[in-house]
Write an enzyme that holds these catalytic residues in place. Structure first.
Site, PDB file in Angstrom:
ATOM      1  N   SER A  56     -34.501  55.539 -28.858  1.00 14.94           N
ATOM      2  CA  SER A  56     -33.377  54.898 -28.505  1.00 14.94           C
ATOM      3  C   SER A  56     -32.681  55.185 -27.668  1.00 14.94           C
ATOM      4  CB  SER A  56     -32.611  54.565 -29.922  1.00 14.94           C
ATOM      5  OG  SER A  56     -31.298  53.829 -29.538  1.00 14.94           O
ATOM      6  N   GLY A  86     -42.877  50.983 -40.908  1.00 17.32           N
ATOM      7  CA  GLY A  86     -41.866  50.049 -40.763  1.00 17.32           C
ATOM      8  C   GLY A  86     -42.274  48.562 -40.344  1.00 17.32           C
ATOM      9  N   ALA A  87     -43.219  48.371 -40.842  1.00 21.80           N
ATOM     10  CA  ALA A  87     -44.043  46.917 -40.033  1.00 21.80           C
ATOM     11  C   ALA A  87     -43.515  45.527 -41.189  1.00 21.80           C
ATOM     12  CB  ALA A  87     -45.395  47.252 -40.195  1.00 21.80           C
ATOM     13  N   TYR A 104     -27.949  59.680 -36.573  1.00 25.53           N
ATOM     14  CA  TYR A 104     -28.884  58.790 -35.792  1.00 25.53           C
ATOM     15  C   TYR A 104     -29.364  59.244 -34.336  1.00 25.53           C
ATOM     16  CZ  TYR A 104     -31.142  54.594 -34.058  1.00 25.53           C
ATOM     17  OH  TYR A 104     -32.174  53.830 -33.711  1.00 25.53           O
ATOM     18  N   GLY A 138     -38.297  43.306 -38.860  1.00 26.43           N
ATOM     19  CA  GLY A 138     -37.910  43.573 -37.620  1.00 26.43           C
ATOM     20  C   GLY A 138     -38.498  43.993 -36.230  1.00 26.43           C
ATOM     21  N   ILE A 139     -38.536  44.823 -35.555  1.00 26.28           N
ATOM     22  CA  ILE A 139     -39.308  45.176 -34.653  1.00 26.28           C
ATOM     23  C   ILE A 139     -40.691  45.597 -35.142  1.00 26.28           C
ATOM     24  CG2 ILE A 139     -39.654  46.927 -32.830  1.00 26.28           C
ATOM     25  CD1 ILE A 139     -36.487  47.512 -32.709  1.00 26.28           C
ATOM     26  N   GLY A 140     -40.802  46.300 -36.268  1.00 26.94           N
ATOM     27  CA  GLY A 140     -42.099  46.599 -36.837  1.00 26.94           C
ATOM     28  C   GLY A 140     -43.089  45.456 -36.988  1.00 26.94           C
TER      29      GLY A 140
END
Length: 214
Positions: free
Chosen positions: A143, A14-15, A168, A18-20
């Protein structure tokens, strides 16, 4: 962050956003060889260009894979195992939240497949590669959404009562339970496993839903 990552290879799923993306960028700035994983080739190449602007001479490679598909996970793991001399760190970050229930081509509810089965299968397929590193690291992005969640063991794919937030929360609880069990099994080895809550982060993770956070 002053510790050097020179000589280490890190894979971040997931790069491309966002965070990735930030994780991949900061690891590259510390000198790591970074393998970025995402579904979209164009976004992957844009991510690489953006990182190279922040980290001149960064050693980067993009791998396209839809991590909600078991076949893509297996193909990715084989590619990494065969092409990379070493893998020091695996950052499992790819995930999603979906308002409407969807099933993957493998017949799994999409949230559970992408957010948990992805972590579980990819980690286990690459575990021997991580064991070969002097000090392998597995980092699972979870999370605090797991608080109050329960695993619906009688219906983990929520075929009877699907709600996006419920799915989720369940998947993030599964991340944490998996990490705890994995850490116990790895005790005494050269590999460690940790889960983290990244905090309230402004990303496009939830699409047009402003209430979604990691």
């Amino acid at each position: 962050m002053t510790e050097s990552m020179h000589g280490k290879t890190v894979m971040v799923t997931g790069a491309t956003d966002g965070i990735g993306l930030v994780t991949a960028r900061e690891l590259a700035r510390q000198g790591a060889r970074v393998l970025l994983v995402g579904r979209n080739e164009q976004k992957g190449q844009r991510a690489i260009s953006a990182i190279r602007q922040a980290a001149r001479g960064a050693d980067l490679e993009f791998h396209r894979a839809d991590l909600s598909r078991l076949s893509d996970i297996r193909r990715l793991a084989v590619t990494i195992a065969e092409s990379e001399p070493q893998l020091d760190v695996l950052v499992n970050n790819a995930g999603g939240i979906f308002g409407q229930r969807q099933e993957t081509e493998d017949g799994y509810e999409r949230t559970f497949a992408l957010n948990h089965l992805n972590y579980f299968l990819l980690t286990n397929l690459l575990l021997e590669k991580l064991r070969e590193a002097p000090s392998g690291r597995i980092v699972n992005v979870a999370s605090r959404a797991h608080v109050g969640a329960q695993i619906a063991f009688d219906d983990p794919h929520l075929s009877r009562d699907y709600k996006g937030w419920r799915a989720y929360k369940q998947s993030k609880l599964a991340n944490i339970l998996f990490t705890r069990a994995l850490a116990e099994r790895l005790e005494g080895s050269t590999v460690t496993a940790n889960a983290l809550h990244p905090g309230f982060v402004r990303t496009r993770f939830g699409g047009d839903n402003p209430t979604v956070f990691r």
